[in-house]
Design an enzyme around this catalytic site. Structure first.
Site, PDB file in Angstrom:
ATOM      1  N   CYS A 280      66.635  26.229  35.781  1.00  0.00           N
ATOM      2  CA  CYS A 280      67.731  26.775  35.071  1.00  0.00           C
ATOM      3  C   CYS A 280      67.510  28.009  34.575  1.00  0.00           C
ATOM      4  CB  CYS A 280      68.150  25.952  34.321  1.00  0.00           C
ATOM      5  SG  CYS A 280      68.915  24.276  34.913  1.00  0.00           S
TER       6      CYS A 280
ATOM      7  N   SER B  48      54.933  37.738  44.333  1.00  0.00           N
ATOM      8  CA  SER B  48      54.294  37.157  43.292  1.00  0.00           C
ATOM      9  C   SER B  48      53.093  37.245  43.037  1.00  0.00           C
ATOM     10  CB  SER B  48      54.454  35.269  43.588  1.00  0.00           C
ATOM     11  OG  SER B  48      53.995  35.240  44.977  1.00  0.00           O
TER      12      SER B  48
ATOM     13  N   TYR C  22      54.539  32.167  37.099  1.00  0.00           N
ATOM     14  CA  TYR C  22      55.379  32.172  38.263  1.00  0.00           C
ATOM     15  C   TYR C  22      56.759  32.575  37.735  1.00  0.00           C
ATOM     16  CZ  TYR C  22      57.893  31.692  42.520  1.00  0.00           C
ATOM     17  OH  TYR C  22      58.779  31.996  43.448  1.00  0.00           O
TER      18      TYR C  22
ATOM     19  N   ASP D  24      50.012  33.635  43.546  1.00  0.00           N
ATOM     20  CA  ASP D  24      50.022  32.832  42.366  1.00  0.00           C
ATOM     21  C   ASP D  24      49.838  31.550  42.562  1.00  0.00           C
ATOM     22  OD1 ASP D  24      52.808  32.879  43.557  1.00  0.00           O
ATOM     23  OD2 ASP D  24      53.190  31.252  41.836  1.00  0.00           O
TER      24      ASP D  24
ATOM     25  N   CYS E  74      55.431  25.368  28.743  1.00  0.00           N
ATOM     26  CA  CYS E  74      55.029  25.151  30.527  1.00  0.00           C
ATOM     27  C   CYS E  74      54.440  26.371  30.900  1.00  0.00           C
ATOM     28  CB  CYS E  74      56.506  25.239  31.090  1.00  0.00           C
ATOM     29  SG  CYS E  74      56.165  25.272  32.965  1.00  0.00           S
TER      30      CYS E  74
ATOM     31  N   CYS F 206      51.726  23.259  28.141  1.00  0.00           N
ATOM     32  CA  CYS F 206      51.817  22.097  28.913  1.00  0.00           C
ATOM     33  C   CYS F 206      51.065  22.531  30.270  1.00  0.00           C
ATOM     34  CB  CYS F 206      53.300  21.674  29.016  1.00  0.00           C
ATOM     35  SG  CYS F 206      53.158  20.260  30.232  1.00  0.00           S
TER      36      CYS F 206
ATOM     37  N   ASN G   7      68.576  23.578  30.303  1.00  0.00           N
ATOM     38  CA  ASN G   7      67.407  24.200  31.245  1.00  0.00           C
ATOM     39  C   ASN G   7      66.220  22.796  30.874  1.00  0.00           C
ATOM     40  OD1 ASN G   7      64.790  26.749  31.074  1.00  0.00           O
ATOM     41  ND2 ASN G   7      65.007  25.186  32.614  1.00  0.00           N
ATOM     42  N   GLY G   8      65.857  22.191  31.785  1.00  0.00           N
ATOM     43  CA  GLY G   8      64.759  21.138  31.658  1.00  0.00           C
ATOM     44  C   GLY G   8      65.033  19.933  32.098  1.00  0.00           C
TER      45      GLY G   8
ATOM     46  N   CYS H  91      50.766  19.540  35.145  1.00  0.00           N
ATOM     47  CA  CYS H  91      50.903  19.800  36.611  1.00  0.00           C
ATOM     48  C   CYS H  91      49.482  19.714  37.180  1.00  0.00           C
ATOM     49  CB  CYS H  91      51.871  20.644  37.309  1.00  0.00           C
ATOM     50  SG  CYS H  91      51.661  22.206  36.493  1.00  0.00           S
TER      51      CYS H  91
END
Lengths: 476, 476, 476, 476
Positions: B15, B302, B261, B365, B255, B452, B118-119, B455
């Site tokens: 978002c 990218s 990216y 990226d 994040c 964070c 957003n989230g 990932c």
């Protein structure tokens, strides 16, 4: 306040051509649409494809990008075929309608055919009048239609399509790269001067013609050769390819703006790599007028290759001065409450983190009116740039084009009315340098290459007819 | 064969948010559409704007890009207003409908409001069940709606919107940057971890909130500050701005993929320049594993900034390996007769003139599935590249995200199932190097920045709930 | 299973014409659209309007009903004008495209004009070939275009539009009611036989031409007179109206089907009231073959006036046998699971409460294939009708029409292949009676009226050319 | 000047309902669309269908006629199913949006269902407030949604859908014919007064419910019986049909306007043939006030059956006074230059040939504002009618309706503010006669039939709540 997204103060090419003839039925319209998408930079206002269906000519045309006109639904509805030609077009606003989209279809008992034209016919008005007076009624206001009508007139006297097209080609003057398809033949033809490019490739045993090699790449065809100026190449249904070379010697003159801006950097035109030519323009610019600076940045996307050449020659690192928003639709209109100066930021946002406090060399391909250039430099300064050195990879644009490039009227051309120093002040650059005509000539890599640089020099490779010709066809 | 143009094997943010409250009526929806176009990279599947009209909340939402949903016609039909919020959204295919588009509108006698999120809420399932059991009926299948319903539940106990929103925020867990508008107030709120960005600017005496600073630039607003993790900021109709700081201390965790990216290079996020962070990633890559090469090229678009950093650190010149066709519509589907390997050329044509016979460092990226990367390298080799050295400006992607990024299932993640050497062989690169987690940590420029990187590391700043949570919400 | 809603087994007229020339600029296109809506029964497949704009001819055409092509938005976008002509068209499926829609526009340096044609040119093929051979290229596949081209050919020899049109009219044969507009004149012309109607009215000092008087009523014009067979009437910009009467005597022959079915009951055609003519057909039917029955019912809507006449003559009360659903769109397709016999009920539901247990006289204007008629009678019997006596207000349809009516091929015409008794059995009527040719002749009220009844008698008022002519133009 | 084509000064019903449950999967949505087209006269502003898909509820709704919303394309895209319900709706302008279209879908973990409602809930405001205060958030502004929410509240206390619906029905007051579908059941329910019709049929072993029998005819279903006032009928997936009769005795009151105007003449409502009822109204009118005249004509299409009854009783022949143009789209707007009085002619052209010089009895079903009636009579006189005797097949309309009929405010009702003699003068009729309330009562054919004639008498079968109730829901 319209934020001109498609153009932003650029010159416009008029057309891109693509055609193929295959040994067996394939998704010919689909291949052609892929070719047109690869040539889309040559014209974004209308797109059309004609294809053979049961020996007859079917077609679909529309306003917009090739991908908008040829949606998956439209393409799925088109039967497989061996033969198709396609066209993308730029046109002046007034007559931008589907009727005038190409290919232009002519259905006649002697010959039905579709024709796609890139260029401009300089004696179209005379031909139009002469044809009307002897009974022809035109069905479009597109001056390319005179070519169709000349071909029909010749067909009334012969049964050979090849003869009729060659005869017709002798009656028309100016710039014309043509693709013509009949129910079973595909014909490519280029004017004797060779203003605009046209090349030939091979795909699975078939023959492909395209304005630029990037379209051959897009469909996976192997490049074979360029159509020579004045040459006609005919492919028939037995996949026999016949060349009809130019019979009369003529001065060559490839439109140099194809190398400067029109063509895609991954295309090779008459043997010249567009990518390398543009890098060389950048290198010449660096040599012409060196400057102390921290970063070399292109104006996106047109200045990229010249900026690379400039950075390599000067040793100044290449960076990013603007981030371009690729999601702005062509119909975007900024609210009037948004400050005018602000509008440019929506499309090209200066990258403050990159330029603040630095001396920037800004590279672009050309300046037409100068207004966008001035706005871009103001935006850079507002973002903190300490100095802005503008470098243009073409000479000042001073003269009209009669051969297919849509140019502003002379009162709008900043270089037509101001000296380079005046322009520098008007756009508020610290320094401004155009590529010289001499250095532009040197960007060619082949002995045989000859350019038309009439828009910079006023000297054209052929007689342009009376100077008011362009006005006479304003409604084309 | 669909040629995935929008994504081409990329991760997706969910978002982008934009909102403004002005001292007087302006073309608020138009400004918001400009903000959304600047944030379009954060979500391309639906767009929506809610605005105040006569003290009530009006809205318009639709599938597609902001510029497609908010055409000049649509925007002209919207009355001037002081207050608006907008949202662009990425969603998984199944539930991509207008109903689920945001802002989510709630009309209730105690409080009517619009909310943009957003989230990802990690306890949405539990909240959904509990609310349903006590009489709430949901009107969408969008899990953001639980936030609206929690706010209404709190409103039944209080007359203060601020109190209700704060109370509701305490019941929800996970990642949430929120914009909320009532008939006369504009509220911005960020989860205690601060996963996703949210910033504030000033425009002609008004207040603007946006996911990224590039949207402030687009409307000409002056950046003021970032919303702090856990903070709520309320602007009222007297243009009074009140901050409600976080009350409970929490571990921060921006994040890191925003820097790698998601975000636009011209945005500054919590003080970090995305442009400089990406250039530093490229520099670290050059240091991590030097290689002899002739040219450094980004995968467009990218890899551009990391490639610049790599070139500057290594001294190898920056060049162009691929020309991207920007005219391919999102619905483009290549004919099946076109060789599969060929399809990539339609969008990214290797620039033979640039890479033939050269050793190329190719910078991107990230690698998700690896298929696109393998195809790109094959295309380069076919175009004559002598060596291809792949450099990735992020660590291998190994773990799921619970906080708003749409990731492939683990069986599709190439790095989840293969070693780096195996991947190198699969994509047929001469060498392959990922940015290390250690170096990724070092790209930050501020002491206070905390990422964070779950990932990549599997370590998340907050409890993620049970691991099957993500699956439970697959239909969101 | 398509439920043919527009036609349901009826003959089709090909066109309706409307035009006006006013002393001052008015909403000419809007008036014309109102006229076309009043003439919509004469053609539902495409609609077009041409109007004068700054001395030039502008136009808008499209597929569909006049109200669909000329939406309020479209009409609002058309500037006021003094002069306009319009056309509604029925066409065979194959060539139903916008290109072939009328008015047909011709732009030529000697004369630019728009032409609207109702009828059929019997020597179109010969003219087409001859024009092509001398250099003309046609831009449509609409055979009306030969009229435009003949006019241009004449214009090359003269400067008088009137002379050119009269000359051209002498070269074409068959049925043609024409409206022609140049930049400042409006011309109405009718073939010497007078196959199809054309009338003239006055509106606020202006001149109006229309196929039927009902269109004059719709715009509030006062009827002035009929255009005579062979006559040309020209209105110029000074509002001077000049008549050019027929110079060569010719047999008259008004298409009798105009009275039976085509024309609207509120129109007066060449002095004959369609309403009274149809009532008289019903009265003759009642006298031709009396029957004992309880109720007389029309097949909606075509049998209404004849049923009234039958009821008045016979004294049997008029009732309702079917309720027609007026909300079925033209694209309605019934699901195949719906029993075929059932499909008719969706459009025409038998009114059980009215017909159950009763002897019904059912009146319609014609039988073409007989399938719909059979279905309707079956539906009536299923609804409980004790007896069904079918009465047809025209003779059996046996021969082709060469003059503008689209007819089925002879193998589909039930009367061409079966006796009346066989037809009675096939449609399962208790009795069946067609109006006799002798009585059909008697429905006229004026001495001077002469009909073409070729489709019933095989005798035509003019030579029809070779009999395969119709096939030759199948693609028209 | 908008030419109101849909309504032309008529009262409006609010809804039509159709549903079916079949033993096996069929084109359920297609059958439902056929049923809705047959019920289209009950509501032309939006249409919707919900159907079972894999045990879940799918739906499609839109603004416009059923045939416009459910195009062949849309219907082809809907999978076969055993179960579907549909709804056509009339609504007041302000809230005519897709969101408010029915069926209203509720997705909840305890019960997902779709509901279609014909009627008006008189205690909706109270229920709305009470539900909101205990946590319910409404997702539409359609007051039928309170029924859905009441059902969910009951479902929280029980596992039986039947029990929940019955309980919910006890909490709501007013007029409600309902169809409800869950994933596997189809429920029909009618309020205790029985204001609006609801009937049941059988089709190929399946169960069909519809507002009127004409919809059963359209799909080929056999009529079985009427749903009784206060009764609930449930069909389950085993095709078991269970009746839950009314438990509390209540005064019956079928809306008499269903017989006068709303229902289709081929429907039978609670045993009363609409066709015969309307013919009897015409007969009573002829007896109430005989007049010498030459012709009896209906106002198309609403006066047809009453005119037939009048003609039969009086012996005066039935004729045509107006030809209705059936091609005028609903968006037709007449140009302002067209005389206002003229506008009516575009839709209803007086048939001069029929009425000139004659004494006309003109029959219509009702007069609301009187303006259209006055215009029609003026048009008749202009066309030459010697006398016009107006006959209305209902009593004067004096009081509001609280049960689902959209009525004008009292200041617009001509009969509310003027005596019959005043009205006669205002519409310029020679005589004017309304059907008396006493005779209206006599049109029923069954002993058991009881009408609600509140709009004529001011006496309603149930308490209407406070008189301002209607206003309170104006935004519905």
């Amino acid at each position: 306040m319209r934020c001109d997204v498609a153009g932003m103060d650029k010159l416009h090419e008029e057309c891109g051509l693509f055609g193929l003839l295959m040994p067996e039925s394939v998704k010919a319209a689909w291949f052609t649409s892929v070719g047109l998408i690869a040539l889309q930079h040559r014209g974004q206002e209308s797109a059309g494809i004609a294809w053979e269906q049961d020996g007859k000519i079917a077609f679909h045309k529309g306003l917009g990008l090739a991908g908008e006109v040829f949606t998956p639904d439209v393409l799925c509805g088109i039967e497989d075929s061996r033969l198709a030609i396609g066209h993308v077009r730029y046109s002046t606003t007034g007559s931008n309608n589907t009727l005038n989209s190409q290919p232009l279809i002519t259905l006649h008992s002697k010959l039905s055919f579709a024709l796609a034209h890139n260029g401009n016919i300089t004696n179209a008005a005379e031909l139009h009048q002469s044809l009307e007076e002897s009974g022809t009624v035109f069905s479009t206001t597109n001056d390319s239609e005179v070519i169709n009508m000349c071909i029909i007139r010749q067909m009334l006297k012969t049964d050979s399509v090849e003869a009729a097209v060659l005869k017709a080609a002798q009656t028309i003057q100016g710039a014309f790269s043509l693709l013509i398809m009949t129910g079973d033949k595909l014909i490519a033809l280029r004017d004797p001067t060779g203003f605009h490019p046209l090349c030939m490739g091979r795909l699975n045993g078939g023959v492909v013609f395209a304005s630029e090699t990037c379209a051959l790449d897009a469909v996976g065809a192997d490049f074979e050769r360029y159509i020579e100026p004045g040459e006609m190449v005919v492919a028939d249904s037995n996949m026999k390819v016949t060349s009809y070379p130019a019979t009369v010697p003529a001065k060559r003159g490839l439109c140099v703006f194809e190398l400067i801006y029109f063509a895609r950097p991954d295309s090779i035109i008459d043997g010249e790599s567009v990518y390398h030519a543009r890098q060389r323009m950048g290198r010449f610019l660096a040599k012409q007028r060196p400057v102390d600076a921290d970063i070399v940045c292109p104006v996106p996307d047109s200045g990229m290759e010249a900026a690379q050449g400039y950075a390599q020659e000067s040793g100044i690192p290449l960076g990013t001065a603007f981030v371009k928003n690729r999601y702005i639709g062509r119909s975007f209109i900024a609210p009037s409450q948004l400050a005018r100066e602000q509008a440019v930021n929506i499309k090209l946002n200066p990258l403050r983190a990159s330029v603040a406090g630095r001396r920037v060399v800004l590279v672009d391909d050309s300046i037409v009116r100068g207004t966008t250039c001035a706005r871009i430099i103001r935006a850079l300064r507002k973002a903190g740039a300490k100095e802005v050195h503008m470098r243009i990879s073409s000479p000042p644009f001073l003269y009209p084009c009669f051969f297919g490039t849509d140019i502003d009227s002379s009162e709008n051309l900043i270089a037509h009315n101001h000296s380079v120093e005046e322009i520098r002040q008007m756009i508020d650059a610290d320094t401004l340098e155009y590529l010289s005509i001499e250095n532009l000539e040197k960007v060619k890599s082949l002995e045989t290459t000859q350019f038309c640089n009439g828009c910079f020099s006023g000297v054209y490779p052929v007689d342009t007819g009376h100077t008011h010709l362009k006005e006479a066809f304003e409604d084309k």
